[in-house]
Design a protein around this motif. Structure first.
Motif, PDB file in Angstrom:
ATOM      1  N   GLU A 198       0.830  -1.204   0.000  1.00 26.54           N
ATOM      2  CA  GLU A 198       0.000   0.000   0.000  1.00 26.54           C
ATOM      3  C   GLU A 198       0.868   1.260   0.000  1.00 26.54           C
ATOM      4  OE1 GLU A 198      -3.533   2.168   2.665  1.00 26.54           O
ATOM      5  OE2 GLU A 198      -2.624   0.277   3.342  1.00 26.54           O
ATOM      6  N   ARG A 199       1.869   1.295   0.865  1.00 23.45           N
ATOM      7  CA  ARG A 199       2.700   2.493   0.971  1.00 23.45           C
ATOM      8  C   ARG A 199       3.591   2.671  -0.251  1.00 23.45           C
ATOM      9  NH1 ARG A 199       5.522   2.660   6.732  1.00 23.45           N
ATOM     10  NH2 ARG A 199       6.559   4.381   5.623  1.00 23.45           N
ATOM     11  N   ALA A 200       4.117   1.574  -0.785  1.00 24.46           N
ATOM     12  CA  ALA A 200       4.952   1.682  -1.981  1.00 24.46           C
ATOM     13  C   ALA A 200       4.124   2.165  -3.170  1.00 24.46           C
ATOM     14  CB  ALA A 200       5.603   0.334  -2.290  1.00 24.46           C
ATOM     15  N   ASN A 201       2.901   1.661  -3.302  1.00 27.30           N
ATOM     16  CA  ASN A 201       2.026   2.124  -4.382  1.00 27.30           C
ATOM     17  C   ASN A 201       1.782   3.631  -4.285  1.00 27.30           C
ATOM     18  OD1 ASN A 201       1.820  -0.483  -5.341  1.00 27.30           O
ATOM     19  ND2 ASN A 201      -0.272  -0.807  -4.648  1.00 27.30           N
ATOM     20  N   GLN A 202       1.583   4.110  -3.065  1.00 25.18           N
ATOM     21  CA  GLN A 202       1.361   5.542  -2.873  1.00 25.18           C
ATOM     22  C   GLN A 202       2.600   6.340  -3.257  1.00 25.18           C
ATOM     23  OE1 GLN A 202       0.273   5.682   1.264  1.00 25.18           O
ATOM     24  NE2 GLN A 202      -1.858   5.039   0.904  1.00 25.18           N
ATOM     25  N   ALA A 203       3.768   5.845  -2.884  1.00 23.71           N
ATOM     26  CA  ALA A 203       5.009   6.557  -3.201  1.00 23.71           C
ATOM     27  C   ALA A 203       5.248   6.611  -4.704  1.00 23.71           C
ATOM     28  CB  ALA A 203       6.186   5.876  -2.501  1.00 23.71           C
ATOM     29  N   VAL A 204       4.963   5.513  -5.391  1.00 21.43           N
ATOM     30  CA  VAL A 204       5.149   5.478  -6.840  1.00 21.43           C
ATOM     31  C   VAL A 204       4.162   6.406  -7.528  1.00 21.43           C
ATOM     32  CG1 VAL A 204       4.959   4.009  -8.891  1.00 21.43           C
ATOM     33  CG2 VAL A 204       6.173   3.183  -6.860  1.00 21.43           C
ATOM     34  N   ALA A 205       2.914   6.402  -7.080  1.00 21.34           N
ATOM     35  CA  ALA A 205       1.895   7.263  -7.691  1.00 21.34           C
ATOM     36  C   ALA A 205       2.247   8.741  -7.532  1.00 21.34           C
ATOM     37  CB  ALA A 205       0.530   6.975  -7.074  1.00 21.34           C
ATOM     38  N   ALA A 206       2.867   9.086  -6.398  1.00 16.90           N
ATOM     39  CA  ALA A 206       3.248  10.480  -6.177  1.00 16.90           C
ATOM     40  C   ALA A 206       4.358  10.909  -7.130  1.00 16.90           C
ATOM     41  CB  ALA A 206       3.689  10.668  -4.728  1.00 16.90           C
ATOM     42  N   LEU A 207       5.251   9.993  -7.457  1.00 12.31           N
ATOM     43  CA  LEU A 207       6.361  10.315  -8.354  1.00 12.31           C
ATOM     44  C   LEU A 207       5.979  10.209  -9.820  1.00 12.31           C
ATOM     45  CD1 LEU A 207       9.275   8.494  -6.489  1.00 12.31           C
ATOM     46  CD2 LEU A 207       9.082  10.960  -6.845  1.00 12.31           C
ATOM     47  N   CYS A 208       5.105   9.265 -10.141  1.00 17.20           N
ATOM     48  CA  CYS A 208       4.751   9.034 -11.545  1.00 17.20           C
ATOM     49  C   CYS A 208       3.295   8.603 -11.656  1.00 17.20           C
ATOM     50  CB  CYS A 208       5.667   7.975 -12.164  1.00 17.20           C
ATOM     51  SG  CYS A 208       5.390   7.703 -13.922  1.00 17.20           S
ATOM     52  N   PRO A 209       2.378   9.553 -11.692  1.00 19.54           N
ATOM     53  CA  PRO A 209       0.963   9.192 -11.885  1.00 19.54           C
ATOM     54  C   PRO A 209       0.792   8.381 -13.175  1.00 19.54           C
ATOM     55  CG  PRO A 209       1.195  11.511 -11.285  1.00 19.54           C
ATOM     56  CD  PRO A 209       2.575  11.005 -11.560  1.00 19.54           C
ATOM     57  N   GLY A 210       0.028   7.330 -13.084  1.00 14.11           N
ATOM     58  CA  GLY A 210      -0.194   6.476 -14.245  1.00 14.11           C
ATOM     59  C   GLY A 210       0.714   5.264 -14.304  1.00 14.11           C
ATOM     60  N   ALA A 211       1.793   5.257 -13.515  1.00 17.07           N
ATOM     61  CA  ALA A 211       2.633   4.058 -13.448  1.00 17.07           C
ATOM     62  C   ALA A 211       1.808   2.897 -12.895  1.00 17.07           C
ATOM     63  CB  ALA A 211       3.851   4.308 -12.572  1.00 17.07           C
ATOM     64  N   ARG A 212       2.153   1.671 -13.312  1.00 16.48           N
ATOM     65  CA  ARG A 212       1.335   0.498 -12.979  1.00 16.48           C
ATOM     66  C   ARG A 212       2.133  -0.519 -12.170  1.00 16.48           C
ATOM     67  NH1 ARG A 212      -0.114  -1.382 -18.798  1.00 16.48           N
ATOM     68  NH2 ARG A 212       1.934  -0.454 -19.187  1.00 16.48           N
ATOM     69  N   PRO A 213       2.154  -0.379 -10.847  1.00 17.09           N
ATOM     70  CA  PRO A 213       2.844  -1.394 -10.038  1.00 17.09           C
ATOM     71  C   PRO A 213       2.164  -2.751 -10.175  1.00 17.09           C
ATOM     72  CG  PRO A 213       2.428   0.605  -8.768  1.00 17.09           C
ATOM     73  CD  PRO A 213       1.619   0.710 -10.027  1.00 17.09           C
ATOM     74  N   TYR A 214       2.975  -3.784 -10.267  1.00 16.89           N
ATOM     75  CA  TYR A 214       2.418  -5.140 -10.237  1.00 16.89           C
ATOM     76  C   TYR A 214       3.269  -6.008  -9.315  1.00 16.89           C
ATOM     77  CZ  TYR A 214       5.805  -6.058 -14.084  1.00 16.89           C
ATOM     78  OH  TYR A 214       6.936  -6.163 -14.867  1.00 16.89           O
ATOM     79  N   PRO A 215       3.089  -5.836  -8.011  1.00 18.21           N
ATOM     80  CA  PRO A 215       3.858  -6.629  -7.038  1.00 18.21           C
ATOM     81  C   PRO A 215       3.463  -8.094  -7.132  1.00 18.21           C
ATOM     82  CG  PRO A 215       2.623  -4.833  -5.988  1.00 18.21           C
ATOM     83  CD  PRO A 215       2.107  -4.974  -7.368  1.00 18.21           C
ATOM     84  N   PHE A 216       4.456  -8.960  -7.086  1.00 17.74           N
ATOM     85  CA  PHE A 216       4.164 -10.395  -7.111  1.00 17.74           C
ATOM     86  C   PHE A 216       5.308 -11.121  -6.425  1.00 17.74           C
ATOM     87  CE2 PHE A 216       6.806  -9.751 -10.842  1.00 17.74           C
ATOM     88  CZ  PHE A 216       7.597 -10.887 -10.910  1.00 17.74           C
ATOM     89  N   GLY A 217       5.092 -12.406  -6.200  1.00 23.25           N
ATOM     90  CA  GLY A 217       6.197 -13.218  -5.704  1.00 23.25           C
ATOM     91  C   GLY A 217       5.869 -14.009  -4.465  1.00 23.25           C
ATOM     92  N   HIS A 218       6.881 -14.143  -3.623  1.00 19.83           N
ATOM     93  CA  HIS A 218       6.898 -15.167  -2.584  1.00 19.83           C
ATOM     94  C   HIS A 218       6.289 -14.626  -1.279  1.00 19.83           C
ATOM     95  CE1 HIS A 218       9.581 -16.525  -5.691  1.00 19.83           C
ATOM     96  NE2 HIS A 218      10.516 -15.669  -5.349  1.00 19.83           N
ATOM     97  N   LEU A 219       4.983 -14.451  -1.285  1.00 14.22           N
ATOM     98  CA  LEU A 219       4.311 -13.884  -0.118  1.00 14.22           C
ATOM     99  C   LEU A 219       4.573 -14.714   1.131  1.00 14.22           C
ATOM    100  CD1 LEU A 219       2.381 -11.824   1.125  1.00 14.22           C
ATOM    101  CD2 LEU A 219       0.468 -13.269   0.394  1.00 14.22           C
ATOM    102  N   GLY A 220       4.693 -16.020   0.974  1.00 16.48           N
ATOM    103  CA  GLY A 220       4.884 -16.882   2.133  1.00 16.48           C
ATOM    104  C   GLY A 220       6.136 -16.596   2.921  1.00 16.48           C
ATOM    105  N   ASP A 221       7.179 -16.036   2.295  1.00 17.86           N
ATOM    106  CA  ASP A 221       8.393 -15.696   3.039  1.00 17.86           C
ATOM    107  C   ASP A 221       8.676 -14.187   3.051  1.00 17.86           C
ATOM    108  OD1 ASP A 221       9.958 -15.062   0.616  1.00 17.86           O
ATOM    109  OD2 ASP A 221       9.997 -17.207   0.262  1.00 17.86           O
ATOM    110  N   GLY A 222       7.707 -13.390   2.579  1.00 15.42           N
ATOM    111  CA  GLY A 222       7.852 -11.940   2.646  1.00 15.42           C
ATOM    112  C   GLY A 222       8.646 -11.309   1.526  1.00 15.42           C
ATOM    113  N   ASN A 223       9.045 -12.092   0.529  1.00 13.77           N
ATOM    114  CA  ASN A 223       9.854 -11.588  -0.587  1.00 13.77           C
ATOM    115  C   ASN A 223       8.924 -11.194  -1.735  1.00 13.77           C
ATOM    116  OD1 ASN A 223      12.194 -13.244  -2.880  1.00 13.77           O
ATOM    117  ND2 ASN A 223      11.671 -11.097  -2.698  1.00 13.77           N
ATOM    118  N   ILE A 224       8.845  -9.889  -2.004  1.00 14.44           N
ATOM    119  CA  ILE A 224       7.978  -9.371  -3.052  1.00 14.44           C
ATOM    120  C   ILE A 224       8.832  -8.772  -4.166  1.00 14.44           C
ATOM    121  CG2 ILE A 224       6.181  -7.698  -3.614  1.00 14.44           C
ATOM    122  CD1 ILE A 224       5.248 -10.022  -1.854  1.00 14.44           C
TER     123      ILE A 224
END
Length: 479
Positions: free
Chosen positions: A366-392
């Motif tokens: 949530e916080r990273a998405n907000q930071a990216v939107a503030a720097l570049c409106p329209g950028a499209r974050p797509y976080p993915f990966g190993h949620l089970g061990d906290g590695n995104i």
């Protein structure tokens, strides 16, 4: 060759050519080409020559010769790294270990395998499978990455939740030190408290303290039952509750627990030609999870089905599908494994390999998405990966525009966006590199991620083992 060489350097190159022969000492541009460009195509090595020794003894001889001449060496495995850890600058030599590709021994009773550094990870997996065991390291590049590179970067992958990172699979190492001595630490013991555990100095060190030439690996029993499910979840917090439920219901049999945004499904259709939406309704988030058991039968499947039904009733999930065959399992995994290719086909994406405590992943995204939107409106974050061990893998696609100027403007913000993402990671007690390493891409960020005392301790180790900074210089440590 634009570098002006001293007489001692020229003599060293002549000795290396004589030692390794035409298959091991390569200056032809076409023959070098496959080894020079890093995996994402963003940087190119410019070495004096490409070296491909075929034995530990040859590696040791190479190191002795180059140490005497003061020429830097850059070790390389399968050239699948993503942070510039195997890039060779002008005036250095690129040392590829792909010809050290022998499996020296497999002991099914000990559950161990001793392999050389250049063995492809998929080959190790198959060799373990052939004796009814498993080597529990699995990642997207397993068809081309090598064990030496995996250990030098402490690779992670999809099974870390259950089996740990690469270092957890290592019992012993063989390492050529920066002065050319060979440390033979290929022990098969699971208990050995005779002083410092030296192998951990080299695991994750990216070849800056020595060159891993062989390893004794720990194997585990091969699972007899595997259940794979794609689960739609309303948000990341619900996904964590689902993880807890599955772990408790199955007796902690969850091997993989991968999170994907809707971007994965839409991207597979748009960029990869995958037309079938695996579930009936779109969801903002999906979990691809796999559970394994040591005994065959229907018990595990019954457990997973019951847990998923309970999760839907509890609002932790909205829909789910269980793979009914190996082919269906592969189709589900293609959604997850296709994300790096989607990122390339987007034609402009930024990549971050980070980790935070598992419970803080929702807050991080949530916080990273907000930071990216503030720097570049329209950028499209797509976080993915190993949620089970906290590695995104916090990746960001450029704004959806056909204007090249928009792409260039987005990429020009790369450093600012990286620092903003890392700011959030560090505020949440996370890591700026979960499994890819530091290389030269993140070395200056390391000073923000580690305390001055930790940086000084790492630098002291480097000076002790490699006082002339000839072993993969310019990597990991801040400049």
């Amino acid at each position: 060759m634009s570098t002006r060489l001293s007489e001692s350097a020229q003599a060293c190159l002549k000795s290396l050519s004589d030692l390794l022969g035409p298959g091991g000492y390569i200056t032809d541009a076409d023959a070098q080409a496959p080894y020079l460009t890093e995996a994402r195509g963003n940087a190119v090595s410019t070495p004096l020559a490409l070296l491909r020794p075929s034995s530990t003894q040859e590696v040791a001889a190479v190191v002795r010769l180059t140490a005497e001449a003061g020429i830097a060496l850059v070790p390389q495995g399968g050239n699948t790294g993503l942070v510039g850890g195997a890039l060779a600058a002008e005036g250095s030599l690129l040392l590829n270990l792909g010809r050290l590709n022998r499996i020296r021994e497999i002991d099914p009773l000990d559950h161990t395998m001793t392999v050389e550094a250049g063995v492809i990870l998929a080959t190790v997996q198959q060799a373990a499978n052939d004796v009814d065991l498993m080597f529990p390291l699995s990642l997207g590049a397993e068809g081309s990455c090598t064990i030496g590179g995996n250990l030098s970067t402490n690779a992670g992958g999809i099974l870390t939740l259950r089996y740990g990172n690469a270092r957890a699979q290592v019992l012993g190492l063989e390492v050529v030190l920066p002065d050319g001595q060979v440390w033979n630490g290929l022990r098969r013991l699971r208990k050995d408290n005779t002083g410092y555990d030296l192998k951990h100095l080299f695991l994750g060190a990216e070849g800056t303290l020595g060159i891993i030439t062989a390893a004794t690996l720990s194997l585990v029993p091969r699972p007899r039952q595997m259940e794979t499910a794609l689960v739609a979840v309303p948000d990341v917090t619900a996904a964590l509750r689902l993880l807890k439920r599955l772990r408790q219901a199955s007796g902690d049999a969850v091997s993989a627990f991968e999170i994907m945004p809707r971007f994965a499904i839409d991207g597979a259709a748009r960029y990869l030609g995958e037309q079938n939406d695996p579930l009936s309704e779109p969801s903002p988030w999906y979990i691809l999870t796999e559970l394994t058991a040591g005994t065959p039968g229907d018990a595990l499947r019954d457990t997973v089905e019951a847990a998923l039904a309970e999760a839907i009733d509890a609002g932790e999930a909205t829909d789910a599908t269980l793979a009914a065959s190996g082919d269906q399992r592969q189709k589900l995994w293609r959604l997850r494994e296709g994300l790096p290719e989607i990122g390339r086909k987007v034609g402009g994406a930024l990549h971050h390999d980070v980790a935070v405590p598992v419970s803080r992943v929702p807050q991080f995204i949530e916080r990273a998405n907000q930071a990216v939107a503030a720097l570049c409106p329209g950028a499209r974050p797509y976080p993915f990966g190993h949620l089970g061990d906290g590695n995104i893998h916090y990746n960001i696609a450029r704004p959806d525009s056909d204007d090249p100027a928009d792409r260039d403007a987005f990429l020009a913000l790369g450093e600012r966006i990286m620092r903003a993402v890392h700011d959030v990671v560090l505020e949440l007690d996370g890591s700026i590199s979960a499994e890819h390493g530091i290389g030269n891409k993140k070395r200056n960020e390391l000073a923000r991620a580690r305390s001055p005392l930790e940086i000084d301790l790492m630098a002291s180790l480097k000076r002790l083992l490699d006082p002339r900074d000839l072993m993969n210089p310019g990597k990991i440590l801040p400049q």
